[in-house]
Structures are given as structure tokens and as C-alpha cells.
Enzyme design. Structure first.
Site, PDB file in Angstrom:
ATOM      1  N   ASP A   7     160.267  83.125  76.010  1.00  0.00           N
ATOM      2  CA  ASP A   7     160.224  81.800  74.934  1.00  0.00           C
ATOM      3  C   ASP A   7     160.590  82.710  73.900  1.00  0.00           C
ATOM      4  OD1 ASP A   7     160.640  79.536  73.786  1.00  0.00           O
ATOM      5  OD2 ASP A   7     158.496  80.028  72.500  1.00  0.00           O
ATOM      6  N   TYR A   9     161.908  80.164  70.335  1.00  0.00           N
ATOM      7  CA  TYR A   9     161.886  80.334  69.109  1.00  0.00           C
ATOM      8  C   TYR A   9     159.971  79.476  69.295  1.00  0.00           C
ATOM      9  CZ  TYR A   9     166.559  79.957  69.065  1.00  0.00           C
ATOM     10  OH  TYR A   9     167.546  80.179  68.855  1.00  0.00           O
ATOM     11  N   ARG A  38     160.442  71.254  62.776  1.00  0.00           N
ATOM     12  CA  ARG A  38     160.111  72.042  64.321  1.00  0.00           C
ATOM     13  C   ARG A  38     159.741  70.581  64.695  1.00  0.00           C
ATOM     14  NH1 ARG A  38     161.048  75.038  68.092  1.00  0.00           N
ATOM     15  NH2 ARG A  38     158.715  75.995  69.371  1.00  0.00           N
ATOM     16  N   SER A 115     165.058  80.492  76.476  1.00  0.00           N
ATOM     17  CA  SER A 115     165.037  80.098  75.569  1.00  0.00           C
ATOM     18  C   SER A 115     166.391  78.403  75.115  1.00  0.00           C
ATOM     19  CB  SER A 115     165.159  80.630  74.392  1.00  0.00           C
ATOM     20  OG  SER A 115     165.260  79.868  73.213  1.00  0.00           O
ATOM     21  N   ASN A 116     165.430  77.494  74.297  1.00  0.00           N
ATOM     22  CA  ASN A 116     166.263  76.191  74.719  1.00  0.00           C
ATOM     23  C   ASN A 116     166.709  76.668  73.604  1.00  0.00           C
ATOM     24  OD1 ASN A 116     164.770  74.208  75.562  1.00  0.00           O
ATOM     25  ND2 ASN A 116     163.361  73.907  73.718  1.00  0.00           N
TER      26      ASN A 116
HETATM   27  C1  2OP Z   1     162.251  77.896  72.802  1.00  0.00           C
HETATM   28  O1  2OP Z   1     163.077  77.895  74.454  1.00  0.00           O
HETATM   29  C2  2OP Z   1     160.934  76.483  73.284  1.00  0.00           C
HETATM   30  O2  2OP Z   1     161.895  76.539  70.825  1.00  0.00           O
HETATM   31  C3  2OP Z   1     161.429  76.698  71.750  1.00  0.00           C
HETATM   32  O3  2OP Z   1     163.112  78.716  72.475  1.00  0.00           O
END
Ligand code: 2OP
Length: 224
Positions: A7, A9, A38, A115-116
Site C-alpha cells: 500500500d 499512503y 486524512r 494504491s488508491n
Molecule cells: C492507499 O491506497 C489506503 O491510502 C491508502 O494508498
């Protein structure tokens, strides 16, 4: 395992490295603003997935910043907003990230990000953190399915994307809800508990393993 997928972030990049600029711009409110930002960013990602109204993570992050400033009665100018958004392209990495990735690369593990974030913002933050050499062609984004984590469709792209059997992929996140999502989608998961104070979610799909840092992952390689 043949591959570790990280992941971004909160796991590789410290989303709270925005706090110092938040505090410079809004003295006395830096921490509050960073926390709300956040929290709201994630909430908006989940809400939009449920609504079927995808918007890229950059936009979601900016919306969350605007909401958070408003909710704290902070007047934010366009320039301050741009400065804060720019932090997302220059987030600090946690101290175990580089040494951990170096060790894993040395023992021949495939490394990837899921990631998102949109591909562009991910490439920028990875490059600015000097991590590009670990993730050549292996940055996967929710953009391809237009739904955010923890939708199973997000995690399901990994096997075809990496051309590696699902059973040989380990998903690594410091976000416990993200770990639950990947476990639920059938992956072996590794929860990074850096501070030791994080609380596990009650979602029913706990991590396969709990580690303290990325530097603890090398012992999970498959025997040759
Ligand atoms: C990401 O997908 C969950 O924010 C986090 O990078």
C-alpha cells in the site's frame, strides 16, 4: 511468496508529514487539520465507491482538505490549498522503507505498489522519494477499476498485473482496514504495526502476519 505488494499512503509514505505545513499555515490547528484531512479523504473514497461516483484520488484528497478546513473554520486561500496538495507529491517515507525494499530486492522478491492514488500522483511521490528503481512498471492503481479499496476488484488486478499466482503474492499495509480488504479478497497479508498502538478493525479478515517494519519481511520469502 514471490512478490510483496505495498500500500502507498500510510505504509510507504507518511501522510502525516503534511502536519508541519498545516501548522505553519494555521498555527495551533496543524494536527487537527492533518488528522481530519486524512480521515475525510478515506471517508470520501468509501462514500464515492458506494455511490458509484468515482473521482480520482487527487480530487478526493483536495475535497477532503476543503471540507476539513471548513469544518475547523479555517480560511484557506487557493495558494495555501495548492501548497498543501503539493505535499502529497513530496511525502516523507518511513525510515524502514528504503532499507526494507533494498533487502527484499536483493533476495529476488518482486515488488509492487497497489494504491488508491492515481498513477500520476503515485509516480510523482515515488520518484520524489527516490524509490522509482524498486517499482519499474509495477505501480498499480484503483484507476483501472474506478472503485476504491477495499473493493475486491482493486486487489484482484494483482495476479494478472504481476503475472504471479495469487497464492504467491503477499499484500503489505499499515492500514488495518486495507489488510482486511486484501485478506477478504484471498491474499496473504502483512500488517505493519509500526507504533504498536494501532487497533485492529473488527471486520473479520485479520492479517496473516503482523510485523513491525518492512525490514521484517525478508523471512517470508519462499525457499528456493
Ligand atoms: C492507499 O491506497 C489506503 O491510502 C491508502 O494508498
Amino acid at each position: 511468496l514471490k512478490a510483496f505488494v505495498f500500500d502507498a499512503y500510510g505504509t510507504l509514505f507518511d501522510v502525516f508529514s503534511v502536519t508541519s505545513l498545516c501548522e505553519d499555515l494555521f498555527p495551533g490547528h496543524g494536527k487537527e487539520l492533518a488528522n481530519s484531512w486524512r480521515k475525510k479523504q478515506l471517508e470520501y473514497s468509501w462514500l464515492r465507491s458506494l455511490m458509484g461516483r468515482y473521482r480520482g484520488f487527487w480530487g478526493v484528497t483536495e475535497d477532503a482538505l476543503v471540507y476539513s478546513a471548513k469544518s475547523l473554520n479555517l480560511e484557506i486561500t487557493a495558494n495555501e490549498r495548492a501548497q498543501l496538495m503539493d505535499c502529497y507529491l513530496h511525502l516523507a517515507t518511513f525510515p524502514d522503507v528504503k532499507p526494507g525494499l533494498e533487502e527484499l530486492e536483493k533476495i529476488g522478491m518482486h515488488l509492487a505498489i497497489l494504491s488508491n492514488g492515481e498513477p500520476e500522483m503515485l509516480r510523482a511521490v515515488v520518484e520524489n522519494a527516490d524509490l522509482s528503481n524498486f517499482f519499474t512498471d509495477t505501480i498499480f492503481s484503483v484507476e483501472s477499476v474506478k472503485e476504491f479499496k477495499p473493493s475486491p476488484r482493486v486487489y484482484d488486478q494483482l495476479s494478472s498485473g504481476l503475472k504471479i499466482n495469487k497464492r504467491e503474492i503477499g499484500f503489505v499495509s499499515a492500514n488495518n482496514w486495507d489488510v482486511n480488504g486484501a485478506s477478504s479478497a484471498g491474499f496473504a497479508t502483512f500488517w505493519i504495526q509500526r507504533s504498536g498502538f494501532e487497533t485492529s478493525e473488527e471486520l473479520g479478515y485479520p492479517p496473516t502476519h503482523v510485523v513491525n517494519a518492512i525490514t521484517d519481511l525478508r523471512r517470508f520469502r519462499s525457499p528456493k
